[in-house]
Design an enzyme around this catalytic site. Structure first.
Site, PDB file in Angstrom:
ATOM      1  N   LEU A  72       0.849  -1.189   0.000  1.00 17.11           N
ATOM      2  CA  LEU A  72       0.000   0.000   0.000  1.00 17.11           C
ATOM      3  C   LEU A  72       0.887   1.242   0.000  1.00 17.11           C
ATOM      4  O   LEU A  72       1.925   1.267   0.676  1.00 17.11           O
ATOM      5  CB  LEU A  72      -0.924   0.037   1.226  1.00 17.11           C
ATOM      6  CG  LEU A  72      -2.134  -0.894   1.218  1.00 17.11           C
ATOM      7  CD1 LEU A  72      -2.907  -0.765   2.520  1.00 17.11           C
ATOM      8  CD2 LEU A  72      -3.041  -0.620   0.032  1.00 17.11           C
ATOM      9  N   ASP A  73       0.482   2.271  -0.741  1.00 13.98           N
ATOM     10  CA  ASP A  73       1.253   3.509  -0.810  1.00 13.98           C
ATOM     11  C   ASP A  73       1.393   4.149   0.566  1.00 13.98           C
ATOM     12  O   ASP A  73       0.662   3.827   1.500  1.00 13.98           O
ATOM     13  CB  ASP A  73       0.589   4.500  -1.779  1.00 13.98           C
ATOM     14  CG  ASP A  73       0.509   3.941  -3.195  1.00 13.98           C
ATOM     15  OD1 ASP A  73       1.269   3.007  -3.488  1.00 13.98           O
ATOM     16  OD2 ASP A  73      -0.328   4.430  -3.973  1.00 13.98           O
ATOM     17  N   PHE A  74       2.294   5.118   0.648  1.00 13.78           N
ATOM     18  CA  PHE A  74       2.594   5.796   1.899  1.00 13.78           C
ATOM     19  C   PHE A  74       1.343   6.431   2.504  1.00 13.78           C
ATOM     20  O   PHE A  74       1.080   6.322   3.699  1.00 13.78           O
ATOM     21  CB  PHE A  74       3.674   6.857   1.660  1.00 13.78           C
ATOM     22  CG  PHE A  74       4.068   7.633   2.882  1.00 13.78           C
ATOM     23  CD1 PHE A  74       4.628   7.002   3.976  1.00 13.78           C
ATOM     24  CD2 PHE A  74       3.875   9.006   2.938  1.00 13.78           C
ATOM     25  CE1 PHE A  74       4.993   7.714   5.113  1.00 13.78           C
ATOM     26  CE2 PHE A  74       4.241   9.732   4.062  1.00 13.78           C
ATOM     27  CZ  PHE A  74       4.794   9.084   5.153  1.00 13.78           C
ATOM     28  N   HIS A 118       0.462   1.754  -8.036  1.00 16.91           N
ATOM     29  CA  HIS A 118      -0.291   3.011  -7.912  1.00 16.91           C
ATOM     30  C   HIS A 118      -1.476   3.042  -8.881  1.00 16.91           C
ATOM     31  O   HIS A 118      -1.830   4.096  -9.425  1.00 16.91           O
ATOM     32  CB  HIS A 118       0.607   4.220  -8.180  1.00 16.91           C
ATOM     33  CG  HIS A 118       1.890   4.210  -7.403  1.00 16.91           C
ATOM     34  ND1 HIS A 118       1.929   4.190  -6.040  1.00 16.91           N
ATOM     35  CD2 HIS A 118       3.189   4.215  -7.828  1.00 16.91           C
ATOM     36  CE1 HIS A 118       3.200   4.198  -5.636  1.00 16.91           C
ATOM     37  NE2 HIS A 118       3.982   4.188  -6.693  1.00 16.91           N
TER      38      HIS A 118
END
Length: 355
Positions: free
Chosen positions: A218-220, A302
């Site tokens: 999962l992205d930041f 993303h």
């Protein structure tokens, strides 16, 4: 003529219980009968006194003025009684987690299937003593022994039979169970084991389990459900594109979300290929903001953020609410839990299909 003696209360009570008491026949009174006989002689017909009209209560009048309602509507509109306050219900309310209490960091274990021979690097990584990259380096440097002999790069071993040692210490490679953790990843947390900038990682939020890896990054700034496990084979199967494991995201966006949803259903061409979501639904939030619910199965990097950018939508927040059969539910941000029985069965079926 002598009158019969009066019966005592006890005698009357006994007759009532035995059912032998005499019932007096009810009928018109003597005074009423004499009045009717006199009227008949004078030729005046006897007319029964009409009963006065019943006065309707305010409740009856109000019920007549209201339109007819369906029984289902009445049940749905009926207020729910809070039995927790009155104490009349035997069922006690579930205890709520305190705001100040730290979220749970624990997970659960799943019985591991015995695997056959594998490369030495993989056996070391599954044992949780080193990462896959560190295992490669340790074997190349001659720090690993198999049955008393120096291991070679790419050597195949049997974790249940061979004795493996790293830096002179025995390594337990007989894995009988795997740990699974469902984590609610907060925003501003890294999905990595170590961060050079010393930022918080997902491994800081869960128990320290050797060999634990995440399933799908999962992205930041992306929040939501994240799976972690010690079963590397399962992690690979669940993230491989051929298995098409669905993920559902809810993006809080600004822009024309209704038109964007129609365009997304037909497919959007990105720089690394065509993206065709399984499902796209837009829910209004007010203030020109929308909740765009997107279900995908490709798993590109993303992907959801790039998809929204291609649809000219500004993303304010992104939450993954489902990964395969695992749903976020009411899990608090930063909290963790074990898999339930249904999730475990479905994941096992997916892993079997991904072998």
């Amino acid at each position: 003529m002598t009158k019969p003696p009066k019966k005592t209360a006890a005698e009357k009570k006994g007759e009532y219980r035995r059912g032998t008491q005499k019932k007096t026949a009810k009928g018109p009174s003597a005074r009423g009968a004499a009045a009717r006989a006199a009227n008949d002689k004078r030729g005046v017909p006897s007319v029964a006194k009409p009963k006065p009209p019943r006065e309707r209560s305010v409740r009856d009048a109000a019920s007549r003025e209201q339109p007819e309602t369906n029984a289902a509507d009445v049940r749905s509109a009926r207020p729910v009684r809070d039995r927790s306050e009155t104490g009349s219900s035997k069922r006690r309310p579930k205890p709520q987690r305190s705001i100040d209490a730290p979220p749970s960091k624990a997970g659960g274990t799943v019985k591991a299937e015995r695997e056959g021979p594998m490369r030495i690097q993989r056996a070391l990584a599954r044992a949780g003593v080193v990462s896959r990259r560190e295992a490669d380096r340790a074997v190349a440097e001659g720090r690993v022994q198999v049955n008393g002999a120096i291991a070679t790069v790419g050597q195949v071993v049997d974790p249940f039979r061979d004795v493996i040692m790293l830096d002179g210490k025995p390594v337990i490679t007989r894995v009988t169970s795997h740990t699974w953790i469902v984590l609610h990843k907060p925003a501003a947390v890294m999905t990595t084991r170590k961060d050079p900038e010393k930022r918080t990682t997902v491994f800081d939020l869960v128990d320290d389990v050797p060999g634990l890896v995440y399933v799908g990054r999962l992205d930041f700034m992306t929040e939501g459900v994240l799976l972690l496990t010690t079963d590397g084979r399962a992690a690979h199967a669940l993230t491989h594109p051929s298995n098409e494991v669905e993920r559902t995201y809810v993006a809080t966006v600004r822009g024309d979300a209704v038109t964007a949803a129609k365009v997304a259903r037909r497919g959007v061409q990105l720089e690394d290929g065509l993206v065709v979501p399984r499902e796209v639904v837009a829910h209004p939030l007010g203030g020109r903001r929308w909740a765009l619910e997107i279900t995908i199965a490709e798993g590109k990097t993303h992907e959801v953020r790039r998809l929204c950018d291609a649809l000219e939508l500004e993303v304010e927040r992104l939450v993954r609410t489902r990964f395969g059969p695992v749903r976020l539910g009411e899990l608090p941000s930063g909290g963790a839990r074990a898999l339930n029985s249904t999730e475990r069965e479905v994941l096992e079926a997916l892993m079997v299909g991904g072998k």
